[in-house]
Design an enzyme around this catalytic site. Structure first.
Site, PDB file in Angstrom:
ATOM      1  N   LYS A 196      47.240  61.688  27.959  1.00  0.00           N
ATOM      2  CA  LYS A 196      48.148  60.908  29.032  1.00  0.00           C
ATOM      3  C   LYS A 196      48.561  59.656  28.331  1.00  0.00           C
ATOM      4  CE  LYS A 196      47.781  58.744  33.582  1.00  0.00           C
ATOM      5  NZ  LYS A 196      47.337  58.775  34.815  1.00  0.00           N
ATOM      6  N   LYS A 250      50.773  64.605  29.656  1.00  0.00           N
ATOM      7  CA  LYS A 250      51.646  63.723  30.643  1.00  0.00           C
ATOM      8  C   LYS A 250      52.252  62.390  29.940  1.00  0.00           C
ATOM      9  CE  LYS A 250      50.758  61.296  34.762  1.00  0.00           C
ATOM     10  NZ  LYS A 250      49.775  60.742  35.547  1.00  0.00           N
TER      11      LYS A 250
HETATM   12  C1  PBG Z   1      46.841  57.653  38.485  1.00  0.00           C
HETATM   13  C2  PBG Z   1      48.018  58.497  38.071  1.00  0.00           C
HETATM   14  C3  PBG Z   1      49.277  58.177  37.711  1.00  0.00           C
HETATM   15  C4  PBG Z   1      50.157  59.514  37.867  1.00  0.00           C
HETATM   16  C5  PBG Z   1      49.270  60.408  38.209  1.00  0.00           C
HETATM   17  N1  PBG Z   1      48.027  59.932  38.371  1.00  0.00           N
HETATM   18  C6  PBG Z   1      49.590  56.880  37.609  1.00  0.00           C
HETATM   19  C7  PBG Z   1      49.064  56.073  36.364  1.00  0.00           C
HETATM   20  O1  PBG Z   1      48.474  56.384  35.555  1.00  0.00           O
HETATM   21  O2  PBG Z   1      49.591  54.731  36.462  1.00  0.00           O
HETATM   22  C8  PBG Z   1      51.543  59.200  37.557  1.00  0.00           C
HETATM   23  C9  PBG Z   1      52.250  60.434  37.935  1.00  0.00           C
HETATM   24  C10 PBG Z   1      53.553  60.216  38.010  1.00  0.00           C
HETATM   25  O3  PBG Z   1      54.285  59.202  37.425  1.00  0.00           O
HETATM   26  O4  PBG Z   1      54.126  61.160  38.621  1.00  0.00           O
HETATM   27  N2  PBG Z   1      45.720  57.553  37.220  1.00  0.00           N
END
Ligand code: PBG
Length: 328
Positions: A196, A250
């Site tokens: 991520k 992601k």
């Molecule tokens: C939380 C999380 C996030 C997303 C999914 N889980 C945001 C972040 O890490 O700030 C993002 C999903 C999206 O942008 O559609 N940890």
């Protein structure tokens, strides 16, 4: 044998032969639908046209819709009441929190027909918007993991099917797996947000859950640098070793090279998250009349499959499933 004995256009000449030689096929079985739940005001998310926040009961209705459309699973994200946010995110391990109530509502609506995936991270619950806890201005790893374990156990008891740790702390998959195994949740799956990245494409999501307005600083000390690829393979490798059943990359579209490398290296169920900013970008262009929304949606989702994704988390899930299944 080159041209003219080989003419690659021959199989492209007819719809039937294009279908016959297609290497990848997108279906509703490939989709995971992220849902935003709230105890506050329901309705449209301003930066994500077509996406709404819903009550737990409405999430149950959405799960019925997922079942009707052949979407295998939904993923839950809470917009937590600002009054419940604390530095340690303690609402995340309240067994009666918004997500736990939503799990029960969905279970009542669709039984075990639709998989329920729950995010494990503290950001919807912390007053500073980070996924872990702060000490002296730094997100501390091991203390954060302890709290993520507490959150995981509560989600497990509430009946979620898949834990999806999105926090990017080191060692959290192993700690969570050990705790849930110890608590007897032997069949609980873990879909690790393994690679991520610290991405600007999460902006609309943070509006939707209300973590953006409170976020202090950024997440670059725990989420990955978009410049790195080899490091993603190390992250994925550790998460598999620690007990993840499935891994995720992601964001999605700008990171398809990572999806491909992960799939080719590990041969495990691999998912990609087409995140909020990707959705917003495509939706805005379609609404402005700059792009054909339906065709770009199906094209991009098909490209995820071609890159090696077994499935895609996408806010387009119900719309794409309708197109793919030829239903309204
Ligand atoms: C939380 C999380 C996030 C997303 C999914 N889980 C945001 C972040 O890490 O700030 C993002 C999903 C999206 O942008 O559609 N940890």
């Amino acid at each position: 044998m080159g041209y003219p004995f080989t003419r690659l256009r021959r199989p492209r000449a007819h719809g039937w032969s294009r279908r016959l030689v297609a290497e990848n096929r997108l279906s509703s079985d490939d989709l995971i639908w992220p849902l935003f739940v709230t105890d506050g005001v329901t309705g449209p998310v301003a930066t994500m046209p077509g996406v709404s926040r819903m009550t737990p009961d409405e999430a149950g209705d959405a799960a019925r819709e997922a079942k009707r459309l052949g979407i295998p699973a939904i993923a839950l994200f809470p917009q937590t009441d600002a009054l419940l946010k604390t530095p340690d995110g303690q609402e995340s391990w309240n067994p009666d929190n918004l997500v736990c109530r939503s799990i029960r509502a969905i279970r009542a609506a669709t039984g075990t027909d639709v998989g329920i995936i729950c995010d494990v991270a503290l950001d919807p619950y912390t007053s500073h918007g980070h996924d872990g806890v702060l000490e002296g201005g730094r997100i501390v790893n091991d203390a954060s993991v302890e709290l993520l374990v507490r959150q995981s156990l509560v989600l497990a008891d509430a009946g979620c099917d898949v834990l999806a740790p999105s926090d990017m702390m080191d060692g959290r998959i192993g700690a969570i797996r050990k705790a849930i195994e110890g608590a007897g949740h032997h069949d609980l799956q873990i879909m690790a947000y393994a690679a991520k990245y610290a991405s600007a494409f999460y902006g609309p999501f943070r509006d939707a859950v209300g973590s953006g307005a409170v976020l202090v600083g950024d997440k670059r000390t725990y989420q990955m640098d978009p410049a790195n690829g080899d490091e993603a393979l190390r992250e994925v490798g550790f998460d598999i070793e620690e007990g993840a059943d499935m891994v995720m990359v992601k964001p999605g579209l700008p990171y398809l090279d990572i999806v491909r490398r992960v799939k080719e290296t590990f041969h495990v169920p691999t998912f990609a998250y087409q995140v909020s900013g990707e959705y917003a970008m495509m939706r805005a262009a379609a609404l402005a009349g700059y792009l054909d929304g339906t065709r770009t949606m199906i094209e991009v989702l098909t490209c995820f499959k071609r890159a090696g994704a077994d499935g895609i988390l996408t806010y387009f899930a119900p719309e794409a499933a309708k197109v793919l299944n030829g239903v309204q």
